[in-house]
Design a protein around this motif. Sequence first.
Motif, short mmCIF file in Angstrom:
data_model
loop_
_atom_site.label_atom_id
_atom_site.label_comp_id
_atom_site.label_asym_id
_atom_site.label_seq_id
_atom_site.Cartn_x
_atom_site.Cartn_y
_atom_site.Cartn_z
N GLN A 1 0.69 -1.15 -0.06
CA GLN A 1 0.03 0.12 0.09
C GLN A 1 1.06 1.30 0.05
OE1 GLN A 1 -3.26 -0.03 -0.27
NE2 GLN A 1 -3.56 -2.19 -0.08
N VAL A 2 1.84 1.27 0.85
CA VAL A 2 2.95 2.51 0.92
C VAL A 2 3.72 2.63 -0.44
CG1 VAL A 2 4.99 3.17 2.00
CG2 VAL A 2 3.03 2.05 3.39
N SER A 3 4.01 1.43 -0.98
CA SER A 3 4.68 1.33 -2.19
C SER A 3 3.90 1.95 -3.41
CB SER A 3 5.40 0.02 -2.47
OG SER A 3 6.22 -0.43 -1.52
N LEU A 4 2.74 1.63 -3.36
CA LEU A 4 1.97 2.09 -4.40
C LEU A 4 1.47 3.43 -4.43
CD1 LEU A 4 -0.94 -0.54 -4.83
CD2 LEU A 4 0.23 0.33 -6.69
N ALA A 5 1.52 3.92 -3.28
CA ALA A 5 1.55 5.67 -3.19
C ALA A 5 2.78 6.12 -3.57
CB ALA A 5 1.45 5.93 -1.50
N GLY A 6 3.87 5.52 -3.52
CA GLY A 6 4.94 6.15 -4.10
C GLY A 6 5.02 5.92 -5.48
N TYR A 7 4.31 4.90 -6.25
CA TYR A 7 4.54 4.81 -7.59
C TYR A 7 3.45 5.97 -7.93
CZ TYR A 7 2.29 2.80 -11.92
OH TYR A 7 1.96 2.75 -13.54
N TYR A 8 2.49 6.12 -7.53
CA TYR A 8 1.15 7.00 -7.97
C TYR A 8 1.97 8.41 -7.91
CZ TYR A 8 -2.26 3.63 -8.00
OH TYR A 8 -2.99 2.38 -8.00
N GLU A 9 2.70 8.82 -7.05
CA GLU A 9 3.40 10.35 -6.84
C GLU A 9 4.45 10.14 -7.97
OE1 GLU A 9 5.45 12.83 -3.34
OE2 GLU A 9 5.67 10.75 -3.44
N GLN A 10 5.27 9.05 -8.13
CA GLN A 10 6.37 9.18 -9.21
C GLN A 10 5.92 9.42 -10.48
OE1 GLN A 10 9.83 6.42 -10.20
NE2 GLN A 10 9.97 7.18 -8.02
N THR A 11 4.54 8.78 -10.79
CA THR A 11 4.06 8.93 -12.07
C THR A 11 3.04 9.83 -12.28
OG1 THR A 11 2.52 7.21 -11.42
CG2 THR A 11 4.30 6.34 -12.50
N GLY A 12 2.86 11.12 -11.20
CA GLY A 12 2.08 12.00 -11.31
C GLY A 12 0.62 12.03 -11.41
N GLN A 13 0.21 10.62 -10.77
CA GLN A 13 -1.33 10.47 -10.74
C GLN A 13 -1.86 11.07 -9.38
OE1 GLN A 13 -2.50 6.38 -12.48
NE2 GLN A 13 -0.22 6.21 -12.42
N THR A 14 -1.91 12.24 -9.21
CA THR A 14 -2.13 12.96 -8.03
C THR A 14 -3.41 12.69 -7.33
OG1 THR A 14 -1.22 15.01 -9.15
CG2 THR A 14 -2.46 15.23 -7.09
N LYS A 15 -4.41 12.34 -7.73
CA LYS A 15 -5.69 11.96 -7.26
C LYS A 15 -5.47 10.67 -6.62
CE LYS A 15 -9.28 14.80 -9.44
NZ LYS A 15 -10.30 14.85 -10.32
N LEU A 16 -5.05 9.75 -7.64
CA LEU A 16 -4.73 8.33 -7.09
C LEU A 16 -4.00 8.34 -5.82
CD1 LEU A 16 -4.57 6.16 -10.16
CD2 LEU A 16 -6.30 6.24 -8.59
N TYR A 17 -2.85 9.11 -6.08
CA TYR A 17 -1.84 9.19 -4.90
C TYR A 17 -2.29 9.74 -3.49
CZ TYR A 17 1.73 11.34 -2.18
OH TYR A 17 2.31 11.93 -0.73
N GLU A 18 -3.25 10.90 -3.62
CA GLU A 18 -3.86 11.09 -2.27
C GLU A 18 -4.83 10.05 -1.94
OE1 GLU A 18 -5.82 14.90 -3.48
OE2 GLU A 18 -3.86 16.09 -3.24
N GLN A 19 -5.42 9.50 -2.73
CA GLN A 19 -6.44 8.51 -2.23
C GLN A 19 -5.58 7.36 -1.51
OE1 GLN A 19 -8.86 7.34 -5.74
NE2 GLN A 19 -9.85 9.05 -5.76
N GLN A 20 -4.57 6.85 -2.15
CA GLN A 20 -3.71 5.89 -1.68
C GLN A 20 -2.90 6.33 -0.36
OE1 GLN A 20 -3.59 2.87 -3.26
NE2 GLN A 20 -2.41 2.16 -1.51
N ILE A 21 -2.84 7.51 -0.11
CA ILE A 21 -2.13 8.04 1.08
C ILE A 21 -3.01 8.14 2.17
CG2 ILE A 21 -1.43 9.99 2.27
CD1 ILE A 21 0.87 8.72 1.04
N ASP A 22 -4.30 8.39 1.84
CA ASP A 22 -5.36 8.21 2.90
C ASP A 22 -5.71 7.13 3.24
OD1 ASP A 22 -5.74 10.90 2.39
OD2 ASP A 22 -7.71 10.95 1.67
N SER A 23 -5.61 5.94 2.40
CA SER A 23 -5.72 4.44 2.71
C SER A 23 -4.69 3.79 3.62
CB SER A 23 -5.74 3.73 1.26
OG SER A 23 -5.90 2.44 1.57
N VAL A 24 -3.48 4.52 3.39
CA VAL A 24 -2.35 3.92 4.01
C VAL A 24 -2.40 4.71 5.60
CG1 VAL A 24 0.19 4.39 4.53
CG2 VAL A 24 -0.62 3.70 2.28
#
Length: 605
Positions: A275-298
Motif C-alpha cells: 500500500q505504501v509502495s503504491l502511493a510512491g508509484y502514483y506520486e512518481q508517475t504524476g497520478q495526483t488523485k490516486l496518490y492522495e487516495q492511496q495516502i489516505d488509505s495508508v
Amino acid sequence: MVALLSLSQTDRLKPVKAGFATWHIGALSALLLLSSCGSSSQKTTQRVPEPSVAAVVNRLSPDQQQKYDYFFLEATRQKSKGSFDVAFELYQHCLDIDPNAASSLSEISQYYFYLKQPEKGLACMEKAVQNAPDNYWYHQTLASLYQQQGNTQKAIEAFERMSNQFPERQDPLMALIDLYNQTKDYPKVIQTLDRFEKINGKNEQISMEKFRIYLLMDDHKKAFNEIESLANEYPNDMRYLCVLGDVYLNNGKPKEAYATYQKVLSIEPGNPQVQVSLAGYYEQTGQTKLYEQQIDSVLLNKKVDNEIKVDIMRQMIVNSQQGGKDSTRIIPLFQRMMEGEQEDTQIPMLYVQYLLAKGMEKESVPVLKQIIELTPENVPARLQLLSYSIKKNDYEEAIKICEPALEVTPEAIEFYFYLGLSYYQAERVDDALAVFKKGLTHVTSTSDKKMVSDFYSMMGDIYHTKEQNNMAFAAYDSALVYNPENNGALNNYAYFLSVEKTNLDKAEEMSYRTIKAEPNNDTFLDTYAWILFIKGKYSEAKIYIEDAMKKGGDKSDVVTEHCGDILYMAGSKDEALKYWIKASEMGSKSKTLKKKIEQKKYIAE
C-alpha cells in the motif's frame, strides 16, 4: 598453570628497574587495549588476546620456561595495575629470555606504537603472527594495523589469509567487503559477498548490496536478477516482492514496478507494505488523485506501522509549508487518524506539534489529554497541557493536571512547583506549603537551580502571609543561594524588610539590584521608592515612585497610595491628597487611608 615458586626462587627472580628510567613511559595509561590499534572504519570486533605463553616450538629449558612464565605473568599484573613502565621492562626481559615468544611480542608491540616507533611495533606484531600462526587475534590485530596505517594492499592480503585460515569467522569477510569497496574493486566485492552469502544464506542486506555494486559496474541485468532471485528464494514472503517492486520503481522501471505490486495484491490484498509502495508509484508517475487516495488509505490502515505514518505526515507537512498551502488537508487527516484507538503516542504528538506550530493551542488540549491517558508518565505532554491552564489562570484545572503527576512522575519537580502555585492562587495556603516542602525532597544535584530558588521564594511569600517572618526571611535567603538573580525573591524580601523596618540597608541593596535588572518594572520601582521613603530619603523616593506610576503603577491602589505618602513627605501635600483619594476609589483596603484623607496628612501604619 604456572608452577609455584619457592621463596628462594622468587627472591632471585624479582624484576630490576635499573636503566629503564630513560624510556620516560609514565603516561602509558591511555594505551594497552588491542582495540586501540584497529581502524575506526573497520567492522571487525577487536579483542585482547588472553595472556598466554605461546610458541610454535618449545625452545626453552624447563628452568627458562619457568622464568619466562613468571616474568610474563608479573608484567601482565603490572599492566593491569597501571604500572606500564614496569610492565614494559618486564616484557622486554621476557623477550631476552625468548626472543620468539609471540605473547610478549604482541604485548610490547603496543608500547612501540605509543612511543611513536611504528616500525618496531609492526615488526613485533608480524613476528608474533609468524610464530603463532594459529592465533586468530594476532592475525586480526596485524591486519587492523595495516589498515590503520593506510597500507590497504597488505590489509587485504592479511584479511584474505584470515578468511581462508579461519573460514568459520565472518569478520575478515566484512573487512574485505569494506576494503574492496574503498579500492573500487567491485568484482572482488561481489566475490566476497558471495562467500558471505554461502555462510549466512541469501538475505535482503546482501542482495541489496550486490544490487548496488552491479549498478556501479553498469551491469543492470545482474543487478535486477539479484533482487529477483531474492524474491524467488522466499516466494511466500511478500516483503521481498515489494522490495523488488521498489527497486524497479527507483531505477526507471515503473511498469515492472506496478506489475510486481499487483502481484503482491493478488496474493495478499491487504498487504500494508505494498500500500505504501503504491502511493510512491502514483506520486512518481504524476497520478495526483490516486496518490492522495492511496495516502489516505495508508494512513487509515491499522496494519501500517505508526512510524511509517508519521514519516508520511511529516513529509506532507513539509510539502504543505513549502507550497504555501493551508492546513485544510492536514488537519482532517489527523482527525480521521485520531478517531481510531491509538497504540502509541507518535501520531498524537505529531498532531499536537502541528497544531501548536499553527497557533491552535486550544485545539491541542483534547489531543494532549488523549496522550496523557495513553502515557500518564509523559512529562512534556502534561507540561504543555499545564501551560495552557496557567495562561488561562485556570488554577483548578492546573491542580487536576498536577496532582496525578506527583504519583506517576514523582521525580519531576516542575509539577510540585505548579501544583503549589495553583494551591496558593486557590487560597489553599497550607496545601501549597506542604507541596513545596515535598517537592524539595526530590531536588538533586541535577535539578534546575532556578526552579529550586522559586520553590523557596514562594515558601517565603507563604510564611509571610502566615506572619512567620523569620521563616520567610530564611526561605528567601535559601532562594538567593540557589539563584542570586531571583528578582522576585529579592523584591519581596526587600519589601517585607522595609515593612518590618529592619535591615534597611540590605533591603535597599537588594531592591536596587532588581531595578537595575528590570528598570521598567513598576512593582520593583515602587519597592525601591518605598524603602527610600522609610529611610527618610524623600526626594530620591519621589523620583522612583513617579517613574513607577508612569510604568503602570497607576493601576495599583497600593502604588498609588505610596505615591501619595511619598509626595506628602516630599512637600507636595495637595498632590498627595489627590493620590490618596484615587487609591480609595480604586478599592484600597489600607487601614490608614481613610484617616489620611480626612486629616489631610500622612499617618504611618
